[in-house]
Design an enzyme around this catalytic site. Structure first.
Site, mmCIF file in Angstrom:
data_model
loop_
_atom_site.group_PDB
_atom_site.id
_atom_site.type_symbol
_atom_site.label_atom_id
_atom_site.label_comp_id
_atom_site.label_asym_id
_atom_site.label_seq_id
_atom_site.Cartn_x
_atom_site.Cartn_y
_atom_site.Cartn_z
ATOM 1 N N HIS A 63 37.054 45.538 36.169
ATOM 2 C CA HIS A 63 35.820 44.725 36.192
ATOM 3 C C HIS A 63 34.739 45.396 35.345
ATOM 4 C CE1 HIS A 63 37.225 43.358 40.472
ATOM 5 N NE2 HIS A 63 38.033 42.952 39.503
ATOM 6 N N HIS A 221 38.142 34.561 37.722
ATOM 7 C CA HIS A 221 38.256 36.006 37.957
ATOM 8 C C HIS A 221 39.423 36.600 37.176
ATOM 9 C CE1 HIS A 221 37.591 39.876 39.730
ATOM 10 N NE2 HIS A 221 38.905 39.970 39.843
ATOM 11 N N ASP A 225 39.424 39.674 34.525
ATOM 12 C CA ASP A 225 40.386 40.788 34.544
ATOM 13 C C ASP A 225 41.030 41.024 33.174
ATOM 14 O OD1 ASP A 225 40.130 41.616 37.175
ATOM 15 O OD2 ASP A 225 41.881 40.524 37.908
ATOM 16 N N HIS A 248 47.700 42.612 35.516
ATOM 17 C CA HIS A 248 47.392 43.886 34.845
ATOM 18 C C HIS A 248 48.593 44.454 34.086
ATOM 19 C CE1 HIS A 248 43.648 43.680 36.955
ATOM 20 N NE2 HIS A 248 44.250 43.694 38.126
#
Length: 255
Positions: A63, A221, A225, A248
């Site tokens: 973030h 969101h 990311d 990720h």
């Protein structure tokens, strides 16, 4: 507080001139600096984390990196007295506000953009990240899908400018499912998670009393990311990035 470790973290941002450096003040001096570098990433299951050759680690940086990218910050020393970044409210808006209040200085050196000239893609099962040429700047298209009674699929697309990011993406908070919470805590994760810094999704809605900031806050969101994850390259990007059910692990491999 840090999201996963649940410890109180003091963070101090100091102007730098050698990229982004995380400095652990609670770790042995001379071995306590961790550079933002793709070679230093590890364990990407629940966040983007870095470690150096001496075992100093820093967790959950995505973030913060996301806000750094959009603010154009390429050089900074981040002093921490623990191994995780503060989660704040689960979004990137607090970091963005702090950068704006402090002001940003232009350095002399130019940074070469990453310009995508032909399609680049990575697929892992049903997860995909694609980059297409986009001479106009940085555009992001993101699709998520969950087999869940409340959260099924969402799709969003934005030009990534500072103005759009601040208004449309930065306030979107991290999220998880109510049935995951017990498992995470048993595995010493999400120990700092509360309804003040994460959205918790239940069978027919969210547990957060104030509700959602956007109807599609979840996909926004995920956009936050991936912008943070691709900041691992610490260079401006000129491309149209399309992400489908990414995360990720695939983001960093794609980078």
């Amino acid at each position: 507080i840090g999201l996963h470790k649940g410890e109180n973290i003091d963070m101090k941002l100091i102007p730098g001139s050698d990229g982004i450096i995380f400095r652990r003040v609670d770790f042995e001096k001379g071995k306590n600096e961790i550079k933002l570098d793709i070679e230093n990433t590890f364990d990407l299951t629940r966040g983007t984390n870095l470690k150096n050759e001496y075992g100093a680690m820093v967790f959950t940086i995505e973030h913060f990196l996301s806000a750094l990218y959009v603010s154009g910050i390429t050089d900074l020393i981040v002093e921490l007295n623990g191994n995780e970044l503060p989660i704040c409210d689960g979004s990137a808006i607090k970091f963005l506000d702090l950068f704006q209040e402090s002001g940003v200085v232009e350095l002399d050196e130019d940074i070469e953009e990453i310009i995508v000239k032909e399609p680049v893609f990575l697929s892992k099962g049903d997860k995909h990240v694609i980059a297409l040429p986009y001479p106009d700047g940085y555009k992001l298209t993101y699709a998520i899908r969950f087999e869940h009674t409340f959260l099924k699929s969402q799709l969003a697309e934005f030009e990534i400018t500072e103005e759009n990011y601040r208004k449309e993406i930065a306030p979107a908070r991290t999220f998880g499912f109510d049935y995951e919470v017990e498992y995470l805590k048993q595995n010493n994760l999400a120990l700092g998670g509360t309804l003040e810094n994460a959205i918790v999704i239940k069978k027919d809605g969210v547990l957060n009393p104030e509700g959602l900031r956007f109807d599609d806050e979840f996909v926004r969101h995920k956009m936050l990311d991936i912008i943070g994850d691709l900041k691992i390259l610490n260079r401006p990007i000129r491309a149209h990035i399309i992400a489908i059910k990414a995360g990720h692990l695939i983001d960093i491999e794609f980078a």
